[in-house]
Scaffold this active site. Sequence first.
Site, PDB file in Angstrom:
ATOM      1  N   ASP A 150       0.876  -1.181   0.000  1.00 62.72           N
ATOM      2  CA  ASP A 150       0.000   0.000   0.000  1.00 62.72           C
ATOM      3  C   ASP A 150       0.910   1.227   0.000  1.00 62.72           C
ATOM      4  O   ASP A 150       2.125   1.121   0.221  1.00 62.72           O
ATOM      5  CB  ASP A 150      -0.894  -0.004   1.263  1.00 62.72           C
ATOM      6  N   SER A 151       0.324   2.398  -0.213  1.00 65.41           N
ATOM      7  CA  SER A 151       1.089   3.642  -0.121  1.00 65.41           C
ATOM      8  C   SER A 151       1.639   3.860   1.283  1.00 65.41           C
ATOM      9  O   SER A 151       2.593   4.607   1.462  1.00 65.41           O
ATOM     10  CB  SER A 151       0.184   4.820  -0.474  1.00 65.41           C
ATOM     11  N   CYS A 187      -4.605  -1.296  -1.913  1.00 63.77           N
ATOM     12  CA  CYS A 187      -4.751   0.142  -2.122  1.00 63.77           C
ATOM     13  C   CYS A 187      -5.651   0.360  -3.330  1.00 63.77           C
ATOM     14  O   CYS A 187      -5.345  -0.129  -4.430  1.00 63.77           O
ATOM     15  CB  CYS A 187      -3.370   0.742  -2.370  1.00 63.77           C
ATOM     16  N   GLU A 224      -1.781   7.888   8.824  1.00 63.28           N
ATOM     17  CA  GLU A 224      -0.321   7.691   8.806  1.00 63.28           C
ATOM     18  C   GLU A 224       0.314   8.202  10.099  1.00 63.28           C
ATOM     19  O   GLU A 224       1.331   7.687  10.548  1.00 63.28           O
ATOM     20  CB  GLU A 224       0.302   8.429   7.608  1.00 63.28           C
ATOM     21  N   CYS A 277     -11.002   3.531   0.414  1.00 67.30           N
ATOM     22  CA  CYS A 277      -9.551   3.673   0.580  1.00 67.30           C
ATOM     23  C   CYS A 277      -9.201   2.798   1.767  1.00 67.30           C
ATOM     24  O   CYS A 277      -9.909   2.818   2.788  1.00 67.30           O
ATOM     25  CB  CYS A 277      -9.195   5.132   0.855  1.00 67.30           C
ATOM     26  N   HIS A 304      -7.072   2.974   4.015  1.00 71.85           N
ATOM     27  CA  HIS A 304      -6.791   3.652   5.291  1.00 71.85           C
ATOM     28  C   HIS A 304      -8.074   3.865   6.109  1.00 71.85           C
ATOM     29  O   HIS A 304      -8.024   3.950   7.337  1.00 71.85           O
ATOM     30  CB  HIS A 304      -6.155   5.022   5.048  1.00 71.85           C
TER      31      HIS A 304
END
Length: 267
Positions: free
Chosen positions: A12-13, A75, A153, A185, A187
């Site tokens: 993932d990012s 992602c 994050e 998403c 996240h």
Amino acid sequence: METSSATIGVFDSGVGGLSVLHHIRRTLPNARLIYVADSAHVPYGDKTPEYIEQRSHTLTRFLIAQGAQAIVIACNTATAAAAASLREQFKLPILGMEPAVKPAVAATKTGVVGVLATIGTLESARFAALLGRYGEEVEIITQGCPGLVERVEQGELNGAQTRELVARYTAPLLARGADTLILGCTHYPFLAPVIRDVVGADITLIDTGAAVARHLQNRIATELKSTTNSDNSVHFYTSGDAAHASKIMSILWGEAVTVLALPQPYI
Ligand code: DGL
């Protein structure tokens, strides 16, 4: 094969894909898992598709070098930008994620569905095709959510600023009658408690992680050769700061983990 014994590479990012890794761990308790957070390049949501595609190829090469037999693009944004070219380039099962429009269309009673996602996902041709398939049946309203990925994050899952952003992004969807919100998403499932708190108990929240894990289980069973490997270890890497990643990922994974720095050629 013994579906549980494969090595699965997941990227993932950043840390969001851990929400998918949780489902994979539950579904495949004996698999060896390798996770890469591309934290030096997060967020993907405001990058060009070409940039994300290049990063996705680099991370996939790393995961294959570590023994991955299947790749999960954990992602939505990277799936939209890179899934097709990854599948052309690499001959192993590559699973992606997209906002779960189909189950949301089935769930809505008001006929209005809201999609929370990154700008990159919402502007992609892949998402346009998805809307084309289901957009006639119900009203689908999209909402880009700049800043939410960054909150996760930082491990800021329920502070005032996170809550304020969630309220700002969900209010227009609720005002237009949405009773079902897609967490588009990876996240965002980590924000589900605060989203639930803000939107109330009557709104249905839809996440794709469990479906992807089931799909992975099927692909492994039908496409991978049997192996006697019984190593179910989990390995974590980041292209960003390993100490920071260890702290945040331990919180999100639910136990203390040591995150290693991705080797230089892959950063
Ligand atoms: N977790 C990624 C997704 O599912 C976040 C993208 C980003 O880094 O902006 O889209």
